[in-house]
Design a protein around this motif. Structure first.
Motif, PDB file in Angstrom:
ATOM      1  N   SER A 114      49.909  37.947  30.731  1.00 55.46           N
ATOM      2  CA  SER A 114      50.508  38.712  31.847  1.00 55.46           C
ATOM      3  C   SER A 114      49.994  37.939  33.332  1.00 55.46           C
ATOM      4  O   SER A 114      48.895  37.369  33.058  1.00 55.46           O
ATOM      5  CB  SER A 114      49.981  40.032  31.726  1.00 55.46           C
ATOM      6  N   ARG A 115      50.665  38.042  34.387  1.00 54.78           N
ATOM      7  CA  ARG A 115      50.286  37.602  35.523  1.00 54.78           C
ATOM      8  C   ARG A 115      49.741  38.810  36.306  1.00 54.78           C
ATOM      9  O   ARG A 115      50.253  39.950  36.300  1.00 54.78           O
ATOM     10  CB  ARG A 115      51.087  36.703  36.241  1.00 54.78           C
ATOM     11  N   ARG A 116      48.536  38.745  36.893  1.00 51.33           N
ATOM     12  CA  ARG A 116      48.041  39.638  37.613  1.00 51.33           C
ATOM     13  C   ARG A 116      47.907  39.092  39.476  1.00 51.33           C
ATOM     14  O   ARG A 116      47.460  38.067  39.405  1.00 51.33           O
ATOM     15  CB  ARG A 116      46.461  40.082  37.263  1.00 51.33           C
ATOM     16  N   GLN A 117      47.967  39.940  39.963  1.00 46.61           N
ATOM     17  CA  GLN A 117      48.027  39.704  41.519  1.00 46.61           C
ATOM     18  C   GLN A 117      47.266  40.898  42.387  1.00 46.61           C
ATOM     19  O   GLN A 117      47.866  41.985  42.207  1.00 46.61           O
ATOM     20  CB  GLN A 117      49.570  39.648  42.442  1.00 46.61           C
ATOM     21  N   SER A 118      45.979  40.556  42.340  1.00 46.65           N
ATOM     22  CA  SER A 118      45.272  41.751  42.951  1.00 46.65           C
ATOM     23  C   SER A 118      43.850  41.188  43.889  1.00 46.65           C
ATOM     24  O   SER A 118      43.901  39.988  44.026  1.00 46.65           O
ATOM     25  CB  SER A 118      44.707  42.592  41.650  1.00 46.65           C
ATOM     26  N   GLY A 119      43.064  42.292  44.258  1.00 49.41           N
ATOM     27  CA  GLY A 119      41.981  41.745  44.938  1.00 49.41           C
ATOM     28  C   GLY A 119      40.601  42.122  44.108  1.00 49.41           C
ATOM     29  O   GLY A 119      39.474  42.086  44.318  1.00 49.41           O
ATOM     30  N   VAL A 120      41.157  43.114  42.900  1.00 48.71           N
ATOM     31  CA  VAL A 120      40.029  43.535  41.958  1.00 48.71           C
ATOM     32  C   VAL A 120      40.517  43.220  40.670  1.00 48.71           C
ATOM     33  O   VAL A 120      41.707  43.360  40.142  1.00 48.71           O
ATOM     34  CB  VAL A 120      40.135  45.129  42.011  1.00 48.71           C
ATOM     35  N   PHE A 129      35.543  41.620  38.391  1.00 46.76           N
ATOM     36  CA  PHE A 129      35.018  41.274  39.661  1.00 46.76           C
ATOM     37  C   PHE A 129      35.918  41.734  40.921  1.00 46.76           C
ATOM     38  O   PHE A 129      37.069  41.944  40.629  1.00 46.76           O
ATOM     39  CB  PHE A 129      34.577  39.781  39.961  1.00 46.76           C
ATOM     40  N   ASP A 130      35.341  41.882  42.166  1.00 42.90           N
ATOM     41  CA  ASP A 130      35.976  42.203  43.369  1.00 42.90           C
ATOM     42  C   ASP A 130      36.205  40.691  44.064  1.00 42.90           C
ATOM     43  O   ASP A 130      35.295  40.117  44.137  1.00 42.90           O
ATOM     44  CB  ASP A 130      35.341  43.071  44.170  1.00 42.90           C
ATOM     45  N   ALA A 131      37.465  40.534  44.696  1.00 42.47           N
ATOM     46  CA  ALA A 131      37.581  39.297  45.390  1.00 42.47           C
ATOM     47  C   ALA A 131      37.783  39.972  46.995  1.00 42.47           C
ATOM     48  O   ALA A 131      38.237  40.776  47.449  1.00 42.47           O
ATOM     49  CB  ALA A 131      38.836  38.807  44.846  1.00 42.47           C
ATOM     50  N   GLU A 132      37.257  38.859  47.856  1.00 46.20           N
ATOM     51  CA  GLU A 132      37.265  39.043  49.183  1.00 46.20           C
ATOM     52  C   GLU A 132      39.026  39.158  49.556  1.00 46.20           C
ATOM     53  O   GLU A 132      39.086  39.788  50.658  1.00 46.20           O
ATOM     54  CB  GLU A 132      36.567  38.005  50.022  1.00 46.20           C
ATOM     55  N   THR A 133      39.744  38.294  48.925  1.00 48.12           N
ATOM     56  CA  THR A 133      41.122  38.307  49.403  1.00 48.12           C
ATOM     57  C   THR A 133      42.048  38.303  48.036  1.00 48.12           C
ATOM     58  O   THR A 133      41.375  38.107  46.954  1.00 48.12           O
ATOM     59  CB  THR A 133      41.296  36.928  50.034  1.00 48.12           C
TER      60      THR A 133
END
Length: 270
Positions: free
Chosen positions: A19-25, A73-77
């Protein structure tokens, strides 16, 4: 509680799911499959949800998360990743078929690895599972086996030849260093990664690289700091923490030794 793949919304085929994920978290709940996460976005600053450590993930970076493990993890962008799930049974079968010593193979938690073959195989898993080909299960099974064998080759140590590190052992140590510059790096930790004693690592690493482990780590930290100063709008004190120095003066001292300038003068000159 460990989740079954089907109940978590991941249909499996030949012991695989993608699966592909698009997120900031990224939140990783425990599931009954190994995860291979391939980062698909340009440089993304991320912060481990468990330790708070920062890391710069880029296109092609791979995270390996064993079955039953948690994290994230959390991402800045916002970022995009491809997540492949691999049933432990697929890895165990591949280990048995290839004569892996000890039978079952231990899948270890590792982060920010580089391996183009694993990236290609993960993308092949995604493509095949989304296709309508009648032979998809059989082909997916072969891809799963190839992926398992590649993972075993990446995480299994070659025996060290007398008096030196093997190429794979050296690569494992240097890859670990690059992926954990913002962490405390000790001989004990790195010797476990290489699978040798601390005294052997100290001697054999210098023989292989011409540098002591300590000097190599410091040089890599300075190189990472140089990159951050050029490409990111971070204060020198922030850069120092990002690359594992205790404070800005420590970074300045080593940049002066390695590059002949301080962080501030380097940025002005650049």
């Amino acid at each position: 509680m460990l989740q079954k793949i089907e109940s978590a919304g991941w249909p499996m085929a030949a012991g695989l799911a993608a699966s592909r994920r698009q997120s900031g978290v990224s939140v990783l709940h425990p599931i009954d499959a190994h995860r291979i996460v391939v980062h698909l976005s340009p440089s993304t600053r991320t912060f481990c949800r468990e330790t708070g450590y920062a890391a710069l993930r880029g296109i092609g970076h791979i995270d390996l998360i064993p079955s039953g493990a948690t994290g994230g993890f959390d991402a800045e962008t916002p970022y995009e990743s491809l997540e492949v799930l691999l049933s432990p049974a697929v890895l165990d079968r591949a280990a048995a078929e290839t004569g892996h010593r000890g039978g079952a193979f231990k899948f270890e938690m590792r982060h920010m690895l580089r391996n183009e073959r694993i990236v290609h195989l993960a993308q092949a898993v995604e493509t095949e599972l989304l296709s309508d080909s009648p032979g998809e299960i059989l082909y997916a099974d072969s891809i799963g086996t190839a992926l398992a064998i590649q993972l075993m080759g990446m995480t299994t140590l070659e025996p060290a030849q007398a008096g030196r590190l093997s190429a794979l052992q050296l690569k494992r140590v240097t890859t670990y260093i690059d992926g954990h510059l913002d962490h405390p790096l000790t001989l004990e930790v790195l010797s476990r990664e290489a699978g040798v004693s601390s005294s052997h690592l100290r001697a054999w690493f210098k023989a292989a690289t011409g540098l002591t482990v300590h000097r190599y780590v410091l040089r890599r930290r300075v190189e990472r700091a140089r990159f951050l100063l050029l490409h990111h709008n971070l204060r020198p004190s922030e850069v120092a923490l990002e690359v594992g120095f205790a404070h800005q003066s420590h970074l300045s001292r080593w940049m002066r030794r390695e590059l002949g300038c301080t962080p501030s003068s380097f940025r002005k000159r650049a």
